[in-house]
Design a protein around this motif. Structure first.
Motif, PDB file in Angstrom:
ATOM      1  N   UNK A   1       0.805  -1.213   0.000  1.00 39.78           N
ATOM      2  CA  UNK A   1       0.000   0.000   0.000  1.00 39.78           C
ATOM      3  C   UNK A   1       0.835   1.259   0.000  1.00 39.78           C
ATOM      4  N   UNK A   2       2.125   1.129   0.230  1.00 39.33           N
ATOM      5  CA  UNK A   2       3.000   2.288   0.211  1.00 39.33           C
ATOM      6  C   UNK A   2       3.330   2.674  -1.236  1.00 39.33           C
ATOM      7  N   UNK A   3       3.633   3.978  -1.460  1.00 37.63           N
ATOM      8  CA  UNK A   3       4.014   4.457  -2.782  1.00 37.63           C
ATOM      9  C   UNK A   3       5.533   4.362  -2.940  1.00 37.63           C
ATOM     10  N   UNK A   4       5.950   3.856  -4.091  1.00 41.42           N
ATOM     11  CA  UNK A   4       7.380   3.724  -4.407  1.00 41.42           C
ATOM     12  C   UNK A   4       7.606   4.116  -5.867  1.00 41.42           C
ATOM     13  N   UNK A   5       8.864   4.190  -6.280  1.00 42.26           N
ATOM     14  CA  UNK A   5       9.204   4.567  -7.652  1.00 42.26           C
ATOM     15  C   UNK A   5       8.615   3.546  -8.608  1.00 42.26           C
ATOM     16  N   UNK A   6       8.035   4.039  -9.693  1.00 43.52           N
ATOM     17  CA  UNK A   6       7.352   3.173 -10.640  1.00 43.52           C
ATOM     18  C   UNK A   6       8.316   2.293 -11.385  1.00 43.52           C
TER      19      UNK A   6
ATOM     20  N   UNK B   1     -14.505   9.273 -25.602  1.00 45.55           N
ATOM     21  CA  UNK B   1     -15.561   9.699 -24.661  1.00 45.55           C
ATOM     22  C   UNK B   1     -15.097   9.517 -23.229  1.00 45.55           C
ATOM     23  N   UNK B   2     -15.822  10.168 -22.337  1.00 42.74           N
ATOM     24  CA  UNK B   2     -15.503  10.064 -20.910  1.00 42.74           C
ATOM     25  C   UNK B   2     -15.722   8.621 -20.454  1.00 42.74           C
ATOM     26  N   UNK B   3     -14.819   8.152 -19.611  1.00 41.33           N
ATOM     27  CA  UNK B   3     -14.926   6.802 -19.049  1.00 41.33           C
ATOM     28  C   UNK B   3     -14.772   6.888 -17.540  1.00 41.33           C
ATOM     29  N   UNK B   4     -15.444   6.003 -16.853  1.00 38.07           N
ATOM     30  CA  UNK B   4     -15.362   5.941 -15.380  1.00 38.07           C
ATOM     31  C   UNK B   4     -14.722   4.631 -14.991  1.00 38.07           C
ATOM     32  N   UNK B   5     -13.937   4.713 -13.917  1.00 39.33           N
ATOM     33  CA  UNK B   5     -13.300   3.483 -13.422  1.00 39.33           C
ATOM     34  C   UNK B   5     -14.294   2.682 -12.591  1.00 39.33           C
ATOM     35  N   UNK B   6     -13.966   1.406 -12.419  1.00 35.53           N
ATOM     36  CA  UNK B   6     -14.680   0.599 -11.418  1.00 35.53           C
ATOM     37  C   UNK B   6     -14.319   1.147 -10.043  1.00 35.53           C
ATOM     38  N   UNK B   7     -15.009   0.741  -8.976  1.00 37.90           N
ATOM     39  CA  UNK B   7     -14.679   1.254  -7.635  1.00 37.90           C
ATOM     40  C   UNK B   7     -13.222   0.974  -7.284  1.00 37.90           C
ATOM     41  N   UNK B   8     -12.545   2.034  -6.815  1.00 38.10           N
ATOM     42  CA  UNK B   8     -11.126   1.921  -6.466  1.00 38.10           C
ATOM     43  C   UNK B   8     -10.900   2.639  -5.152  1.00 38.10           C
ATOM     44  N   UNK B   9      -9.728   2.330  -4.575  1.00 37.97           N
ATOM     45  CA  UNK B   9      -9.303   3.072  -3.397  1.00 37.97           C
ATOM     46  C   UNK B   9      -8.378   4.195  -3.890  1.00 37.97           C
ATOM     47  N   UNK B  10      -8.803   5.447  -3.643  1.00 36.55           N
ATOM     48  CA  UNK B  10      -8.019   6.585  -4.113  1.00 36.55           C
ATOM     49  C   UNK B  10      -6.687   6.643  -3.386  1.00 36.55           C
ATOM     50  N   UNK B  11      -5.675   7.072  -4.127  1.00 38.13           N
ATOM     51  CA  UNK B  11      -4.333   7.120  -3.548  1.00 38.13           C
ATOM     52  C   UNK B  11      -4.303   8.056  -2.357  1.00 38.13           C
ATOM     53  N   UNK B  12      -5.022   9.180  -2.448  1.00 34.95           N
ATOM     54  CA  UNK B  12      -4.957  10.178  -1.403  1.00 34.95           C
ATOM     55  C   UNK B  12      -5.808   9.827  -0.173  1.00 34.95           C
ATOM     56  N   UNK B  13      -6.556   8.732  -0.247  1.00 35.66           N
ATOM     57  CA  UNK B  13      -7.399   8.320   0.877  1.00 35.66           C
ATOM     58  C   UNK B  13      -6.725   7.183   1.650  1.00 35.66           C
ATOM     59  N   UNK B  14      -6.735   7.298   2.997  1.00 31.09           N
ATOM     60  CA  UNK B  14      -6.124   6.276   3.843  1.00 31.09           C
ATOM     61  C   UNK B  14      -7.147   5.248   4.329  1.00 31.09           C
ATOM     62  N   UNK B  15      -8.434   5.548   4.219  1.00 27.26           N
ATOM     63  CA  UNK B  15      -9.468   4.661   4.748  1.00 27.26           C
ATOM     64  C   UNK B  15      -9.821   3.542   3.789  1.00 27.26           C
ATOM     65  N   UNK B  16     -10.988   2.887   4.107  1.00 24.87           N
ATOM     66  CA  UNK B  16     -11.432   1.727   3.314  1.00 24.87           C
ATOM     67  C   UNK B  16     -12.543   2.085   2.353  1.00 24.87           C
ATOM     68  N   UNK B  17     -12.816   3.395   2.218  1.00 18.33           N
ATOM     69  CA  UNK B  17     -13.895   3.791   1.333  1.00 18.33           C
ATOM     70  C   UNK B  17     -13.434   3.754  -0.120  1.00 18.33           C
ATOM     71  N   UNK B  18     -14.488   3.583  -0.989  1.00 13.76           N
ATOM     72  CA  UNK B  18     -14.195   3.483  -2.415  1.00 13.76           C
ATOM     73  C   UNK B  18     -14.573   4.762  -3.139  1.00 13.76           C
TER      74      UNK B  18
END
Length: 853
Positions: free
Chosen positions: A323-328, A372-389
């Motif tokens: 869950x930690x961010x590292x160099x790609x 056209x605009x596309x939406x992702x499936x439910x994801x955990x946002x990088x900037x969010x620390x909780x369990x919400x989608x």
């Protein structure tokens, strides 16, 4: 056995109290509480209240444990159903309700039993009016005590108290009015009456109540649909609002993409900030607006160096498994987030490679491919620390001064949807989900609550499902009372109909019982008439009824049988026409006395014309009218002629008995004198005591043998021949007996028996019977003398040893000489000869054949 029967009765009673009663309470209570108002403890018709009161009314306080157990189990069940688990508060509420219900049952049963009494037929207006008046009063108990406790525990709010109390009180009252008569039909006394009411009361009440339940269900369904109209409208409004809001995001992203394409100079970070402020001010619920350029692998280092000039430490990153961010990792293509607004709270998104995540990459590819605009499936946002989608709304920028890339909006969906639904919180609970995902974005609906509204809409190549249920506050404010009024009116109507049916069946039952009693009385009267007729016509008592004019009014069969007359020969005639003049004059004083109103009883011999004289026991009983005037009399007579004769015969028999007793006493005295003489002579001899005893026994046996024969002949006499043969039976071959048939009197028979015994004993010891060649000749004749007949008896011995005269006179000689007046004993050497002469009475001699031994 008695104890076994008592044990079975005890077991049956305990099963009823501790199993059947609680089970009936729980089942009927659960069915009733399906119609309960929130929080679920009060209903419009609560049948267990009637069952509990009825149990106390019929069986007394012994049923209180069963009532408490049933109420406790029911309310524990309700508390568990409400919270989906048992809490301490719900358990305490169940205990309070159980105690209150038990107190109400005890109070109600005792009050009704005292006011109405038991057994209770409930067949008169008074009892039914008392039931209708008292039920609402004692049903105040459970509603007041239970809701007070629940209010203290916080189970209900104060604002809900009036509606809950009213519903509770009405439900208990109607439960008593409906369930109590039904319970009585199956268990109450008097059993015959209540059993007869199954079809006339119980079935009509159940059908009526069932009809109102059906009406209630239909009205409640219509009412429920009406109450949900606003809810459905608001739910659809929310779905439309959400879709419209998302469409606005689409429009903004398209404008933002056009700005990147149309600018001649690359869009700087400050310019990006200015471009998105309008959207952020309008939709503060947006998590972030981002720009991510398309970077080739060869350009990665130069791109990172250029960005570090503005953001120190910038690098292209990806999320590690931890869950930690590292160099790609190195790949052909990157989409690092370069610009993000607002920056505050979204710093972790800077440099994140959107292509490093498969879900994000799919949306990017869909947007760049379709344009056209596309939406992702439910994801955990990088900037969010909780369990919400959340989701990303991605729009592709294919060209422009800033190069190819994607503009996107990051939405935290639970916050996004929650903010949009906030104005509708009092109306509905929401569940928002991606149709293809397993986990919803937002779920405010408990799993046990049914979904009452659901709609779907498509956006950004994804399908979203909006599900809602009405909130408790909405249901409380939109509750309809029409169905409840129908149910309450139906229960009350059922109770009133039951009351009318109870009155009607009670009257019918009383009439039937009265008719049955009249029939029984009629049968009893007929039986008594038959019995009286049997007594009158078959009894040995003769009954006649006469009036004051001394005329026969009634005669019994026994009287006709005695007189030998027919009824028409007696009824209507005067008493003097039936009795002789002498007998009529004899009973006239008794007639005058009974006509004066006195009871008369007497016995008299009466001569009936053509019948003869009869001895009667008579009782005269006067007959009087209502004023006490003697109108005649009834004579009961018993013919005691045979009894009188029997009494006279008994008197004669008693006199004969006295004569026999005196004769017996005389004979006994004589016998005792003979025995005394035998004993004196026997034991006064010179021989030994043993010899004397043997001689005494032999003489007594001879005397006893004669007495047995006399008793057998009823002391009429014994044949001399029988005495001789029986005495000499052991020596029959050496004796010769000859003589006529002479029936001796008792005295002569006794004397000859003793004499023969002495002669035989002497011959056996000293005479002819002591030697083998000896014999005895016994002869007798009867000759007529001057004063009557004389018996001449001869005993002669021959062939024995020579004899000499006795040295002294023995008992035998003394016995013969003292017993008979004429005795001649000859001690001839050839053998002893003894001749006896006895005068006979005329009854002692009769012609007899020659007898020979």
């Amino acid at each position: 056995m008695i104890w076994l029967g008592r044990m079975k009765e005890t077991i049956r009673r305990r099963l009823l109290i501790y199993a059947v009663l609680p089970l009936a309470y729980v089942i009927t209570g659960r069915l009733g509480l399906l119609l309960a108002v929130p929080p679920g403890y009060a209903t419009a018709v609560f049948a267990p209240a009637g069952i509990a009161v009825g149990a106390i009314f019929m069986a007394g306080p012994s049923t209180l444990p069963g009532i408490f157990i049933g109420s406790l189990l029911l309310n524990v069940w309700i508390g568990y159903s409400i919270a989906e688990h048992l809490t301490l508060v719900s358990a305490a509420a169940a205990l309070i309700i159980a105690l209150a219900s038990t107190i109400q049952a005890a109070l109600g049963g005792a009050v009704l039993r005292r006011a109405i009494g038991y057994p209770a037929p409930l067949d008169n207006p008074r009892d039914l009016v008392l039931l209708l008046l008292l039920a609402p009063l004692f049903c105040l108990t459970s509603a007041s005590l239970s809701l007070a406790g629940m209010l203290t525990l916080g189970v209900i709010w104060f604002g809900d108290l009036p509606s809950n109390w009213t519903t509770w009180w009405i439900g208990d009252t109607l439960g008593v009015l409906v369930a109590l008569p039904l319970l009585f039909v199956f268990a109450a006394e008097p059993r015959n009456l209540w059993r007869s009411r199954v079809w006339s009361v119980a079935v009509p009440m159940l059908l009526c109540f069932g009809l109102f339940i059906a009406i209630f269900i239909r009205v409640n369904s219509w009412e429920y649909d009406q109450s949900l109209f606003e809810f459905r409208l608001r739910s659809q409004q929310f779905a439309d609002t959400m879709r419209a809001t998302l469409e606005e995001q689409r429009g903004f992203l398209e404008q933002l993409s056009d700005a990147f394409v149309s600018r001649r100079q690359p869009v700087t970070r400050q310019e990006f900030h200015g471009l998105v402020q309008t959207l952020l001010h309008r939709f503060p619920i947006i998590q972030a607006v981002e720009w991510a350029p398309s970077i080739e692998s060869a350009e990665r280092a130069r791109f990172e160096a250029a960005q570090r000039a503005e953001i120190p430490g910038f690098e292209v990153r990806q999320r590690a498994p931890s869950g930690e961010l590292r160099s790609a990792d190195d790949r052909a293509h990157f989409y690092p987030v370069t610009y993000v607004e607002p920056l505050d709270g979204n710093e972790r998104a800077i440099g994140f490679d959107l292509a490093s995540d498969a879900t994000r990459r799919i949306a990017i590819e869909a947007a760049t491919t379709s344009g056209n605009l596309a939406a992702t499936a439910p994801i955990r946002l990088v900037q969010q620390q909780g369990s919400q989608y959340g989701i990303l709304l991605v729009d592709s920028v294919s060209s422009g001064s800033s190069g190819p890339g994607i503009a996107l909006v990051a939405l935290q969906m639970s916050t996004f949807a929650g903010t949009l639904v906030q104005p509708l919180r009092s109306t509905l609970n929401l569940r928002l989900a991606d149709a293809a995902a397993d986990v919803p974005f937002l779920d405010e609906i408990p799993g046990s609550v049914p979904i009452l509204f659901e709609t779907e809409f498509n956006f950004g190549n994804r399908r979203y499902v909006v599900s809602t249920t009405p909130s408790p506050a909405y249901l409380a404010t939109h509750r309809g009372w029409q169905s409840w009024a129908v149910l309450a009116a139906g229960a009350l109507g059922t109770g009133l109909i039951g009351g009318l049916l109870l009155l009607g069946t009670g009257h019918v039952y009383r009439f039937e019982q009265l008719a049955k009693k009249l029939r029984e009385n009629e049968v009893s009267l007929r039986e008594k008439e038959a019995e009286l007729e049997s007594i009158i016509y078959r009894t040995p008592f003769m009954l006649i009824r006469l009036d004051r004019d001394l005329r026969y009014r009634f005669i019994s069969e026994a009287y006709l049988a005695m007189t030998g007359r027919r009824p028409e020969q007696v009824v209507g005639k005067r008493l003097s026409d039936v009795l002789s003049d002498k007998d009529f004059q004899a009973i006239r004083p008794h007639v005058e006395k009974v006509l004066q109103g006195n009871r008369v009883e007497f016995e008299r011999e009466v001569h009936y014309q053509g019948v003869g004289r009869r001895f009667l026991h008579v009782i005269y009983t006067p007959e009087k009218d209502d004023s006490g005037t003697v109108t005649g009399w009834i004579a009961s007579m018993l013919d005691i002629t045979e009894r009188k004769r029997a009494e006279e015969e008994q008197k004669r028999a008693a006199e004969a008995e006295q004569i026999l007793v005196r004769e017996l006493q005389h004979r006994t005295n004589n016998l005792l004198a003979v025995i005394q003489g035998i004993a004196q002579k026997t034991f006064s001899g010179a021989g030994s005591l043993d010899e004397a005893r043997k001689m005494f026994e032999g003489r007594l046996m001879a005397l006893a043998s004669t007495h047995r024969r006399l008793t057998k002949s009823n002391w009429a006499g014994v044949s001399l021949s029988e005495i001789v043969h029986l005495t000499l039976e052991p020596f029959a071959a050496r004796t010769e007996v000859e003589g006529p048939d002479v029936m001796l009197s008792a005295k002569n028979a006794q004397n000859f028996s003793l004499a023969l015994h002495e002669l035989a004993t002497n011959a056996l010891k000293h005479g002819a019977l002591s030697s083998a060649g000896g014999n005895v000749s016994i002869t007798w004749t009867v000759a007529s003398g001057g004063g009557g007949s004389v018996l001449r008896f001869r005993w002669q011995e021959r062939g024995g040893p020579p004899i000499f005269g006795p040295g002294q006179r023995g008992f035998g000689t003394l016995l013969l000489e003292s017993t008979f007046q004429a005795v001649d004993i000859d001690y001839d050497r050839e053998g002893l000869t003894c001749e006896i002469q006895v005068p006979l009475s005329k009854n002692e001699f009769g012609t007899a054949p020659r007898l020979s031994a």
